[in-house]
Design a protein around this motif. Structure first.
Motif, PDB file in Angstrom:
ATOM      1  N   ALA A   1      31.442  35.867  45.851  1.00  0.00           N
ATOM      2  CA  ALA A   1      32.562  36.887  45.398  1.00  0.00           C
ATOM      3  C   ALA A   1      32.368  38.141  45.977  1.00  0.00           C
ATOM      4  N   ALA A   2      31.184  38.736  45.715  1.00  0.00           N
ATOM      5  CA  ALA A   2      30.894  40.066  46.079  1.00  0.00           C
ATOM      6  C   ALA A   2      31.039  40.293  47.472  1.00  0.00           C
TER       7      ALA A   2
ATOM      8  N   LYS B   1      35.125  43.353  37.168  1.00  0.00           N
ATOM      9  CA  LYS B   1      35.801  44.671  37.171  1.00  0.00           C
ATOM     10  C   LYS B   1      36.426  44.921  35.680  1.00  0.00           C
TER      11      LYS B   1
ATOM     12  N   GLU C   1      37.195  45.606  47.216  1.00  0.00           N
ATOM     13  CA  GLU C   1      37.964  45.528  45.919  1.00  0.00           C
ATOM     14  C   GLU C   1      36.983  45.866  44.700  1.00  0.00           C
ATOM     15  N   ILE C   2      35.797  45.355  44.902  1.00  0.00           N
ATOM     16  CA  ILE C   2      34.652  45.572  43.743  1.00  0.00           C
ATOM     17  C   ILE C   2      34.105  46.893  43.778  1.00  0.00           C
TER      18      ILE C   2
ATOM     19  N   VAL D   1      35.528  37.731  39.852  1.00  0.00           N
ATOM     20  CA  VAL D   1      35.861  39.111  40.312  1.00  0.00           C
ATOM     21  C   VAL D   1      36.612  39.854  39.134  1.00  0.00           C
ATOM     22  N   THR D   2      37.369  39.181  38.328  1.00  0.00           N
ATOM     23  CA  THR D   2      38.072  39.808  37.278  1.00  0.00           C
ATOM     24  C   THR D   2      37.002  40.112  36.135  1.00  0.00           C
TER      25      THR D   2
ATOM     26  N   ASN E   1      32.205  42.669  32.729  1.00  0.00           N
ATOM     27  CA  ASN E   1      31.063  43.020  33.849  1.00  0.00           C
ATOM     28  C   ASN E   1      29.745  42.698  33.183  1.00  0.00           C
TER      29      ASN E   1
ATOM     30  N   GLY F   1      32.988  47.739  39.010  1.00  0.00           N
ATOM     31  CA  GLY F   1      32.634  47.041  40.002  1.00  0.00           C
ATOM     32  C   GLY F   1      31.350  47.468  40.816  1.00  0.00           C
TER      33      GLY F   1
ATOM     34  N   CYS G   1      34.950  40.132  48.502  1.00  0.00           N
ATOM     35  CA  CYS G   1      35.776  41.000  47.827  1.00  0.00           C
ATOM     36  C   CYS G   1      34.993  42.378  47.780  1.00  0.00           C
ATOM     37  N   SER G   2      34.312  42.617  48.528  1.00  0.00           N
ATOM     38  CA  SER G   2      33.407  43.768  48.641  1.00  0.00           C
ATOM     39  C   SER G   2      34.041  45.140  48.354  1.00  0.00           C
TER      40      SER G   2
END
Length: 333
Positions: A157-158, A131, A164-165, A127-128, A136, A171, A161-162
């Protein structure tokens, strides 16, 4: 540097120093091209001893990239296991120079074991990375070069954390590429999650593009889900900069199977106590124009009748003139 060294043998013992020098780095890369395996084998141990630092060096990263192109599978395994493994690869991928080296690493993965090592190393920071300005590109390279099942760590992860991304500058682009490269089951799960979050995402400067991207896929079930999730908020959404674009896209979706959903949107807008504000709003007026364009028959007639009482209010506004023109055109037809 080229004048000082005629052979790789003369460089041994100071490969790390040469790798960090513009001319030395180019000299060694050329030797890898010209002499192949022999030059690689002679330099490998010195490079691997400080490969993590070299990956993040302005010049050293190019030598590591060249090494990844030329080395054998056993040597590539050594690079993947270099340093402290898991946290190191994420840190390198986040670095301005390191991201190039990690992208090259992903491009040159050849065996299931290499792919497993790389994806396990990237997974904790996915996720880091998604973003990050540099990171990316590493995730996008994974999506481009690896099989969909190998990228399951990205899809997990997508989905988790949809929001957030999707609401992040970088993202939102990665999420769209996830949809592009997914296997059918991955795409359905991800699209379903994005559709479920449509109300939040539609109002976001970046998230709205993700929702529009989903609508553009032309999947009737996904489009219907988005339209249902936005239900009850269409008038408010129509007066916001970002979400008004999503509402317009919902109204303009083609396909007979979505007509009833579209009609629900039109009825909600024309029945809203906010209709007078919509007609005068810099964003909402475009949504009303779209309702007039996409409707026909009795629904269109009813929409016109709902707007008519507000004509004295809007006739002198720049937005109102567009509405009046559409009403006149519909009257002629």
């Amino acid at each position: 540097m080229d004048a000082r060294f005629g052979s790789v043998d003369e460089c041994l013992g100071q490969i790390g120093v040469l790798a960090r020098d513009q001319h030395g780095c180019r000299f060694l890369q050329r030797k890898f091209d010209d002499e192949g395996e022999d030059a690689v084998n002679k330099c490998y141990d010195e490079i691997i001893a400080e490969v993590v630092d070299l990956m993040m060096d302005p010049f050293g990263n190019y030598l590591v990239q060249k090494l990844l192109e030329c080395c054998n599978d056993e040597q590539r395994t050594g690079i993947l296991k270099a340093g402290d493994g898991v946290p190191e690869l994420v840190s390198v991928a986040l670095n301005t120079h390191g991201t190039r080296a990690v992208q090259k690493l992903v491009e040159t993965l050849r065996t299931p074991e290499h792919i497993r090592l790389a994806t396990e190393a990237l997974k904790p920071g996915v996720v880091t990375l998604i973003k990050d300005l540099n990171g990316n590109h590493v995730i996008q390279r994974c999506l481009q070069r690896l099989e969909a099942e190998d990228n399951q760590f990205v899809y997990d992860a997508a989905k988790a954390c949809s929001v957030e991304i999707a609401t992040h500058r970088h993202g939102c682009c990665v999420l769209q590429r996830c949809v592009d490269h997914a296997a059918d089951s991955q795409r359905r799960a991800l699209v379903n999650e994005i559709a479920a979050q449509a109300l939040v995402l539609s109002q976001d400067p970046f998230g709205n593009y993700v929702v529009q991207y989903i609508l553009d896929l032309g999947l009737p079930w996904a489009n219907a889900e988005v339209m249902v999730r936005l239900g009850g908020a269409y008038a408010e959404l129509s007066m916001q900069k970002f979400s008004s674009n999503v509402v317009e896209k919902c109204l303009k979706l083609a396909g007979q199977e979505l007509e009833e959903h579209r009609n629900v949107v039109v009825r909600e807008i024309m029945s809203s106590p906010l209709l007078d504000r919509l007609l005068m709003d810099p964003y909402g007026n475009y949504v009303v124009q779209s309702t007039l364009t996409v409707t026909k028959g009795s629904l269109h007639a009813e929409l016109v009748e709902r707007i008519r009482p507000h004509l004295p209010l809007i006739k002198n506004s720049p937005f109102g003139k567009r509405i009046l023109r559409l009403l006149l055109e519909s009257k002629k037809n």
